[in-house]
Each structure stands twice: as structure tokens, then as C-alpha cells.
Design a protein around this motif. Sequence first.
Motif, PDB file in Angstrom:
ATOM      1  N   PRO E   8     -33.403  14.676  -7.924  1.00 36.34           N
ATOM      2  CA  PRO E   8     -33.920  15.892  -7.300  1.00 36.34           C
ATOM      3  C   PRO E   8     -33.415  16.096  -5.876  1.00 36.34           C
ATOM      4  CG  PRO E   8     -35.628  14.200  -7.424  1.00 36.34           C
ATOM      5  CD  PRO E   8     -34.455  13.677  -8.194  1.00 36.34           C
ATOM      6  N   THR E   9     -33.055  15.022  -5.211  1.00 32.60           N
ATOM      7  CA  THR E   9     -32.643  15.110  -3.811  1.00 32.60           C
ATOM      8  C   THR E   9     -31.833  13.872  -3.440  1.00 32.60           C
ATOM      9  OG1 THR E   9     -33.416  15.237  -1.521  1.00 32.60           O
ATOM     10  CG2 THR E   9     -34.798  14.015  -3.064  1.00 32.60           C
TER      11      THR E   9
ATOM     12  N   ASP F  13     -26.630  24.448  -7.600  1.00 28.80           N
ATOM     13  CA  ASP F  13     -28.004  24.669  -7.142  1.00 28.80           C
ATOM     14  C   ASP F  13     -28.709  23.378  -6.769  1.00 28.80           C
ATOM     15  OD1 ASP F  13     -27.909  27.390  -7.317  1.00 28.80           O
ATOM     16  OD2 ASP F  13     -28.622  27.465  -9.385  1.00 28.80           O
ATOM     17  N   THR F  14     -28.374  22.312  -7.475  1.00 25.11           N
ATOM     18  CA  THR F  14     -29.111  21.060  -7.285  1.00 25.11           C
ATOM     19  C   THR F  14     -28.143  19.879  -7.213  1.00 25.11           C
ATOM     20  OG1 THR F  14     -29.272  20.632  -9.650  1.00 25.11           O
ATOM     21  CG2 THR F  14     -31.037  21.966  -8.668  1.00 25.11           C
ATOM     22  N   PRO F  15     -28.609  18.770  -6.653  1.00 26.57           N
ATOM     23  CA  PRO F  15     -27.793  17.550  -6.658  1.00 26.57           C
ATOM     24  C   PRO F  15     -27.395  17.121  -8.066  1.00 26.57           C
ATOM     25  CG  PRO F  15     -29.655  17.283  -5.166  1.00 26.57           C
ATOM     26  CD  PRO F  15     -29.863  18.582  -5.874  1.00 26.57           C
ATOM     27  N   GLU F  16     -28.312  17.262  -9.011  1.00 24.48           N
ATOM     28  CA  GLU F  16     -28.001  16.853 -10.377  1.00 24.48           C
ATOM     29  C   GLU F  16     -26.839  17.661 -10.956  1.00 24.48           C
ATOM     30  OE1 GLU F  16     -31.370  16.552 -12.973  1.00 24.48           O
ATOM     31  OE2 GLU F  16     -30.131  16.361 -14.759  1.00 24.48           O
ATOM     32  N   GLU F  17     -26.865  18.965 -10.728  1.00 25.73           N
ATOM     33  CA  GLU F  17     -25.742  19.785 -11.203  1.00 25.73           C
ATOM     34  C   GLU F  17     -24.457  19.423 -10.438  1.00 25.73           C
ATOM     35  OE1 GLU F  17     -26.695  24.003 -11.146  1.00 25.73           O
ATOM     36  OE2 GLU F  17     -28.711  23.549 -11.855  1.00 25.73           O
ATOM     37  N   GLY F  18     -24.625  19.038  -9.189  1.00 25.89           N
ATOM     38  CA  GLY F  18     -23.460  18.598  -8.422  1.00 25.89           C
ATOM     39  C   GLY F  18     -22.845  17.341  -9.000  1.00 25.89           C
ATOM     40  N   THR F  67     -17.161  14.743  -2.553  1.00 25.22           N
ATOM     41  CA  THR F  67     -16.619  16.071  -2.244  1.00 25.22           C
ATOM     42  C   THR F  67     -17.638  17.164  -2.532  1.00 25.22           C
ATOM     43  OG1 THR F  67     -14.468  15.216  -2.926  1.00 25.22           O
ATOM     44  CG2 THR F  67     -14.657  17.601  -2.655  1.00 25.22           C
ATOM     45  N   VAL F  68     -18.238  17.096  -3.709  1.00 27.45           N
ATOM     46  CA  VAL F  68     -19.188  18.133  -4.111  1.00 27.45           C
ATOM     47  C   VAL F  68     -20.414  18.120  -3.198  1.00 27.45           C
ATOM     48  CG1 VAL F  68     -20.675  18.935  -5.989  1.00 27.45           C
ATOM     49  CG2 VAL F  68     -18.372  18.096  -6.496  1.00 27.45           C
ATOM     50  N   ALA F  69     -20.883  16.940  -2.866  1.00 31.85           N
ATOM     51  CA  ALA F  69     -22.062  16.841  -1.999  1.00 31.85           C
ATOM     52  C   ALA F  69     -21.776  17.422  -0.616  1.00 31.85           C
ATOM     53  CB  ALA F  69     -22.510  15.383  -1.890  1.00 31.85           C
ATOM     54  N   ALA F  70     -20.587  17.115  -0.084  1.00 32.29           N
ATOM     55  CA  ALA F  70     -20.226  17.676   1.223  1.00 32.29           C
ATOM     56  C   ALA F  70     -20.120  19.192   1.139  1.00 32.29           C
ATOM     57  CB  ALA F  70     -18.916  17.062   1.709  1.00 32.29           C
ATOM     58  N   ALA F  71     -19.555  19.684   0.048  1.00 33.48           N
ATOM     59  CA  ALA F  71     -19.406  21.134  -0.122  1.00 33.48           C
ATOM     60  C   ALA F  71     -20.753  21.839  -0.161  1.00 33.48           C
ATOM     61  CB  ALA F  71     -18.630  21.429  -1.408  1.00 33.48           C
ATOM     62  N   ASN F  72     -21.765  21.129  -0.586  1.00 32.04           N
ATOM     63  CA  ASN F  72     -23.112  21.699  -0.671  1.00 32.04           C
ATOM     64  C   ASN F  72     -23.997  21.285   0.509  1.00 32.04           C
ATOM     65  OD1 ASN F  72     -23.560  23.156  -3.439  1.00 32.04           O
ATOM     66  ND2 ASN F  72     -22.210  21.418  -3.870  1.00 32.04           N
ATOM     67  N   ASN F  73     -23.340  20.778   1.524  1.00 31.55           N
ATOM     68  CA  ASN F  73     -24.067  20.288   2.698  1.00 31.55           C
ATOM     69  C   ASN F  73     -25.224  19.379   2.278  1.00 31.55           C
ATOM     70  OD1 ASN F  73     -24.358  19.998   5.446  1.00 31.55           O
ATOM     71  ND2 ASN F  73     -25.749  21.766   5.652  1.00 31.55           N
ATOM     72  N   TYR F  74     -24.954  18.602   1.242  1.00 30.77           N
ATOM     73  CA  TYR F  74     -25.900  17.611   0.731  1.00 30.77           C
ATOM     74  C   TYR F  74     -27.212  18.230   0.259  1.00 30.77           C
ATOM     75  CZ  TYR F  74     -22.405  14.729   2.919  1.00 30.77           C
ATOM     76  OH  TYR F  74     -21.202  14.188   3.277  1.00 30.77           O
ATOM     77  N   TRP F  75     -27.136  19.521  -0.066  1.00 31.16           N
ATOM     78  CA  TRP F  75     -28.317  20.241  -0.572  1.00 31.16           C
ATOM     79  C   TRP F  75     -29.501  20.106   0.388  1.00 31.16           C
ATOM     80  CZ3 TRP F  75     -25.193  17.094  -3.602  1.00 31.16           C
ATOM     81  CH2 TRP F  75     -24.405  17.752  -4.549  1.00 31.16           C
ATOM     82  N   THR F  76     -29.214  20.053   1.664  1.00 30.39           N
ATOM     83  CA  THR F  76     -30.289  19.821   2.643  1.00 30.39           C
ATOM     84  C   THR F  76     -31.153  21.053   2.849  1.00 30.39           C
ATOM     85  OG1 THR F  76     -28.599  20.194   4.316  1.00 30.39           O
ATOM     86  CG2 THR F  76     -29.321  17.922   3.956  1.00 30.39           C
ATOM     87  N   ASN F  77     -30.673  22.200   2.383  1.00 29.96           N
ATOM     88  CA  ASN F  77     -31.499  23.393   2.533  1.00 29.96           C
ATOM     89  C   ASN F  77     -32.370  23.651   1.312  1.00 29.96           C
ATOM     90  OD1 ASN F  77     -30.236  23.826   5.016  1.00 29.96           O
ATOM     91  ND2 ASN F  77     -28.533  24.873   4.021  1.00 29.96           N
ATOM     92  N   ASN F  78     -32.284  22.753   0.353  1.00 29.38           N
ATOM     93  CA  ASN F  78     -33.135  22.925  -0.859  1.00 29.38           C
ATOM     94  C   ASN F  78     -34.599  22.675  -0.507  1.00 29.38           C
ATOM     95  OD1 ASN F  78     -30.791  23.316  -2.148  1.00 29.38           O
ATOM     96  ND2 ASN F  78     -31.226  21.969  -3.883  1.00 29.38           N
TER      97      ASN F  78
END
Lengths: 78, 78, 78, 78, 78, 78
Positions: E8-9, F13-18, F67-78
Motif C-alpha cells: 500500500p505504501t 496510481d499505487t506502489p503495487e501497480e508501480g 525507476t518507476v518509484a522515482a518517476a512517481n515521487n515514491y507515491w508520497t502524495n497518496n
Amino acid sequence: MNRESWLPTLKTDTPEEGYELAVKLARKAVGMTQPDEDVRKKLRVDYANNADSLTMASQVVALNFQTVAAANNYWTNN
Amino acid sequence: MNRESWLPTLKTDTPEEGYELAVKLARKAVGMTQPDEDVRKKLRVDYANNADSLTMASQVVALNFQTVAAANNYWTNN
Amino acid sequence: MNRESWLPTLKTDTPEEGYELAVKLARKAVGMTQPDEDVRKKLRVDYANNADSLTMASQVVALNFQTVAAANNYWTNN
Amino acid sequence: MNRESWLPTLKTDTPEEGYELAVKLARKAVGMTQPDEDVRKKLRVDYANNADSLTMASQVVALNFQTVAAANNYWTNN
Amino acid sequence: MNRESWLPTLKTDTPEEGYELAVKLARKAVGMTQPDEDVRKKLRVDYANNADSLTMASQVVALNFQTVAAANNYWTNN
Amino acid sequence: MNRESWLPTLKTDTPEEGYELAVKLARKAVGMTQPDEDVRKKLRVDYANNADSLTMASQVVALNFQTVAAANNYWTNN
């Protein structure tokens, strides 16, 4: 009265010295795992004559050079 | 009266020159571990004819290119 | 009344301590996969006498040192 | 009257083109080490039928894609 | 009524929990490639008794820990 | 009238999809090197039953997830 640190800083004056520090970092982990210098010398003969071993060694230097270069902001102020 | 540095800077004018510098960085560590050029030439014949050896060599170049590209801010001002 | 954490922080006072933490991080994953210390000791004899194994171990330390160094902002305020 | 560069820029319009550039970067180092195309073709037959070789090739692409993606700021302005 | 996400995170409260998440990430890819738990258990016996296999496993954890640590800004606000 | 891109964006949308995207990126390079699906299926049987092969596959996923996590800014705005 501390012993001198083998790694007082990641800063170097030049990229070339930074590369030498990367080599030092790569060898340090080897020395910590195999502290016997005689054994290391014997092993060095083997891997210095094996192409893939040399490539793997170069890879570890590359990883450490990434760290050292970043620490020096890529020497962009030189 | 210093000898010329083999790595005076990580800056290059173009991405292509940056890639060539990455190759140079990859080979440098090999040369530092195996300074005998004749041995290196002999080893090169082996690994240049082995697919996995070539892939491993490409990996080291990729790591060094990451460093060089970052040092040049990815040549985004070109 | 918690047990003490083996990794309370990534901060270290010096680059040298950061390197030691990187070694600790590298060994931790090994210990989590092979919890039997006697087995690990036996395996250590093998890989401490194999050049490529030592290089691979150094690579893992290099990767963890990248993390620790970044966490400490490369000790640039030292 | 320069020859055209094989790597004029790391910028691409889309992530997909960026991935293709990463593949190109991975192959370039192989071509520089083994310039003989006939040899490369022969080697390709081998490694395209070996699972670990394919995984290793994918790893080099992944490393280069990290570079290309960063150079394009992850195409976040698309 | 979604199933619960296994990821989830990337946020964790502590570095130690971040390291555990890195281990989880490393194992997830293995489970996606080899979904049969019985096969995985059998394979685990092999690689838990091989020094190089353990080092390789530690390397994947190190890579994932880089990601998790960055996602948590290296827990610098702890 | 373009074909649909297999990689229109690195955003998820989510880390899991990333993480799933990272797996896709890892497999794509394999498919580009070995386009024959029957061959890939046969190879998959081999490497899905080899511990080191699975670890290597997990490593490539880890690199792409960086790479994907960085591109999503680690989903920190979720």
C-alpha cells in the motif's frame, strides 16, 4: 589519540583522486571479509587473469565511483 | 610539472563523448587490476567471444554512464 | 519495553562508520535468509577463499554504502 | 561535415522511445567491445536461448533506462 | 471491496521496518515468477546453503532498500 | 492512427501497480531479445526452477522499480 581513519572523507580534489578512492572502497570490503593478505594475494593472481573477474571488479569500482562522484558534486566547481 | 591526468573532468560536450568516457572508466579499473597489457589483450579475445562477458562489460559501462550523465546534468542545456 | 533495533538510524558520525553500517546491512540479508550461524560460518570459509565471491560481497557493500552515504548527505557537513 | 552522432541526445518524446534508447545504449557497449557483426550474430543465437543471459541483458537495459528516464525527468511533463 | 494491497505504501516508521519491506519486495518478484510455494521452499534449501546465492539475495535487498530509504527520505525526520 | 504504446507513462496510481510495471519493464527487454514466445516459455520452465535465476530476475525488477518509484515521487502524495 585515535588511530587514523582509512576513510576520513569522501571529498577529493580531482575526479582522478575520486576514482582512486572508489578503488580503495572496493578493496576495503574484500579485506574485511578476507583479512589474510597472503590469501588475498593468491586470489589476486587468479582473478587478474580472468576476464569476467576483472569485469566484476570494475563493476564494484563503478558503483563506488557513483557514490564518490555524487559526494563531490561531480567536481563541477573545479 | 604534473603528468597529465587521465580523468581531468567528468564534463563532456556531448552524450556520445560521455558514453566514450564511461567506456574509459570501465576499462581503467581493469587496467589497474591487471596492468600487463599483453595479458589484457589475451583475455580480451576470450571475453569478446562470449555473450555473457559482453553483457557484463556493457553493464559496467551503463553504471559509469549513469555517473557521467548525471555529472553533465544529462546534457539538457545542449 | 522494545527490543533494541539493529538499525535505529542510517546516520553515522563519519564515513568510516557509514561503511561499517553498509557491511552490516549486507550481512543482515544473508542472516535473514540463512539464520543458522554454523551454516553461515561454514559458507564463509568457502567464499572468503574465492575471488569472485569476495568481489560479489564487495558489490553488495557498495550498494548499501550508496544508501548510507546519501542518508548522511555524504558527510559534507563534517 | 561531421558524421552523424549515434547519440545526439538523451531526450525522447515518450517513455517507450526512451526504453528503445536504453536498449540501444546496452547494445552499443557490446558493439564497441566486439565490432565484428558476424561474431555478434553468432553469439546472439546462444544467449537468446539462455534464460540467465536474457535476464542479464534485461538488467543492462534497466540500468540504461534509469539514466534515460532521469534525463527526461521521467516524462512527467507529458 | 478490494483485496488488500501487498504494497500500500513505501513509507515505514523506522529504517528497520524499511529493511523488512525491502526483503518483501525482493521476495515478491520471485513469487511472481515461481508461484508454486512448494517449489520455492525446495529451492530455498539449495540457495540458503550456497554462499554466492546468499550474496546475490543480499544484493537484491540492497537495491530495494535504496528505493525504500529514498521514499522515506532516509528517515531523517525521525 | 498509432498502435497503442506498451509504455505510455511511468505514472501509476499505487506502489503495487508501480511494481507490476517494473515487472513488465523487466520482461520487455527479454521479449525484445528473444521474440519467439515458444522459446521464452521453454526457458521460463528452466529458470523458474533455479534459485539463482529467480534472484537475478528479482534484481532486474528491483532496478526497474527504482525507476518507476522515482518517476512517481515514491507515491508520497497518496
